[in-house]
Design an enzyme around this catalytic site. Sequence first.
Site, PDB file in Angstrom:
ATOM      1  N   ASN A 108       0.830  -1.206  -0.041  1.00 55.08           N
ATOM      2  CA  ASN A 108       0.147  -0.054  -0.090  1.00 55.08           C
ATOM      3  C   ASN A 108       0.878   1.245  -0.153  1.00 55.08           C
ATOM      4  OD1 ASN A 108      -1.898   1.992   0.647  1.00 55.08           O
ATOM      5  ND2 ASN A 108      -2.425   1.515   2.506  1.00 55.08           N
ATOM      6  N   TRP A 109       1.046   1.813  -1.069  1.00 51.65           N
ATOM      7  CA  TRP A 109       1.901   2.964  -1.268  1.00 51.65           C
ATOM      8  C   TRP A 109       1.412   4.370  -0.542  1.00 51.65           C
ATOM      9  CZ3 TRP A 109       3.894   2.777  -7.001  1.00 51.65           C
ATOM     10  CH2 TRP A 109       4.966   1.674  -7.303  1.00 51.65           C
ATOM     11  N   LYS A 110      -0.055   4.199  -0.307  1.00 50.11           N
ATOM     12  CA  LYS A 110      -0.740   5.417   0.132  1.00 50.11           C
ATOM     13  C   LYS A 110      -0.422   6.697  -0.690  1.00 50.11           C
ATOM     14  CE  LYS A 110      -0.209   3.309   4.614  1.00 50.11           C
ATOM     15  NZ  LYS A 110      -0.115   3.590   6.187  1.00 50.11           N
TER      16      LYS A 110
ATOM     17  N   GLU B 255      -6.871   4.697   7.398  1.00 46.88           N
ATOM     18  CA  GLU B 255      -6.571   6.025   7.233  1.00 46.88           C
ATOM     19  C   GLU B 255      -8.082   6.816   6.637  1.00 46.88           C
ATOM     20  OE1 GLU B 255      -2.901   5.752   5.182  1.00 46.88           O
ATOM     21  OE2 GLU B 255      -2.000   5.170   7.279  1.00 46.88           O
TER      22      GLU B 255
ATOM     23  N   GLU C 260      -5.392  -4.905  10.904  1.00 49.55           N
ATOM     24  CA  GLU C 260      -4.213  -3.996  10.869  1.00 49.55           C
ATOM     25  C   GLU C 260      -4.759  -3.040  12.263  1.00 49.55           C
ATOM     26  OE1 GLU C 260      -2.316  -2.561   6.972  1.00 49.55           O
ATOM     27  OE2 GLU C 260      -4.130  -1.545   7.090  1.00 49.55           O
TER      28      GLU C 260
ATOM     29  N   GLY D 230       2.099   2.517  10.715  1.00 47.32           N
ATOM     30  CA  GLY D 230       3.075   3.698  10.552  1.00 47.32           C
ATOM     31  C   GLY D 230       3.992   4.254  11.838  1.00 47.32           C
TER      32      GLY D 230
ATOM     33  N   GLY E 271       2.905  -1.103   4.368  1.00 54.12           N
ATOM     34  CA  GLY E 271       2.937   0.535   4.071  1.00 54.12           C
ATOM     35  C   GLY E 271       4.248   0.951   3.803  1.00 54.12           C
ATOM     36  N   GLY E 272       4.847   1.415   5.013  1.00 48.65           N
ATOM     37  CA  GLY E 272       6.210   2.344   4.610  1.00 48.65           C
ATOM     38  C   GLY E 272       7.182   1.302   4.120  1.00 48.65           C
TER      39      GLY E 272
HETATM   40  P1  PGA Z   1       2.772   0.564   7.771  1.00 45.30           P
HETATM   41  O1  PGA Z   1       1.399   0.788   6.958  1.00 45.30           O
HETATM   42  O2  PGA Z   1       3.283  -0.770   7.250  1.00 45.30           O
HETATM   43  O3  PGA Z   1       3.449   1.933   7.245  1.00 45.30           O
HETATM   44  O4  PGA Z   1       2.515   0.610   9.093  1.00 45.30           O
HETATM   45  C1  PGA Z   1       0.432  -0.520   6.814  1.00 45.30           C
HETATM   46  C2  PGA Z   1      -0.786  -0.046   6.164  1.00 45.30           C
HETATM   47  O5  PGA Z   1      -1.338   1.062   6.430  1.00 45.30           O
HETATM   48  O6  PGA Z   1      -1.494  -0.590   5.430  1.00 45.30           O
END
Ligand code: PGA
Length: 276
Positions: free
Chosen positions: A27-29, A116, A186, A192, A253-254
């Site tokens: 997930n690149w957001k 989010e 999650e 994050g 994510g990150g």
């Molecule tokens: P993160 O994000 O790995 O940066 O904690 C995970 C996500 O939001 O899917």
Amino acid sequence: MSRRGEASGGDLSRVGKGGRPALLAANWKMNPTTAAEAAELARGILDSAREHAAAVETAIFPPFPWLVAVAGMIKGAPVGLGAQDSYWERAGAFTGEVSAAMLQGWCQWLIAGHSERRAYFGETDEMVSRKAAAGLAVGLQVIVCVGEPEGTFAAGRTADYVSRQVRRGLDGCTSEDARSLVVAYEPIWAIGTGRSADPEHACETMRLVRSVVTEVLGDEAASLARVLYGGSVNAQNVASYVELPPCDGCLVGGASLKPDEFSAMIQVVAEVYKTA
Ligand code: PGA
């Protein structure tokens, strides 16, 4: 006893996971900021995704404007492409929205109800279920995200909170959707933050998620649906989640913004599945 043994209670064979393929979803957001960087990021994971395709399914979720460029970059490679959100109506006067129908042809995947989106954009369980159902209806595979806030976790009320989210989020799903359905657990406090969930907590909650999916879709269908963990997963800790029997992979994510690290994660997951 190793952490693996404690958390799993024993056998971690592939058969024990019902033959469901491992999934590593990126997930690149709202990153990166240019199409060229997005294409480069996708290019950086291709070798690892190709090398381990037999053991791990990889899917990447760029922002909408980069879907076309990334689709071109991964063409012919064993990497799925998905959107981070979409709207449930097919078309109409919904300024700023993108429908699931519009993603057909570019994407095979969709995320619905990321925390989010729930926190910053007011998505409710009802909206999440409509988005998930709309994605499934046009043939996309859908990752429905669930997870409790910090206070709920601290109060020991994760089980109630997450069960309700799963039940409501899958409200529009039927047993026929099971093969295309993924639920990602999650915990919000782990996203994050670098504070990944203890594998035992993750294991217990993923088991619960599977039991609610089974309640909603029935035994046979639910065995096809996958359950992921997400929240500060990186190359160092990914094995401790993927080894857990109820875990079919991770939503990242990150760490997915660092091609070398994400490539290493694909390799680690492949190794866990090959040796299980
Ligand atoms: P993160 O994000 O790995 O940066 O904690 C995970 C996500 O939001 O899917």
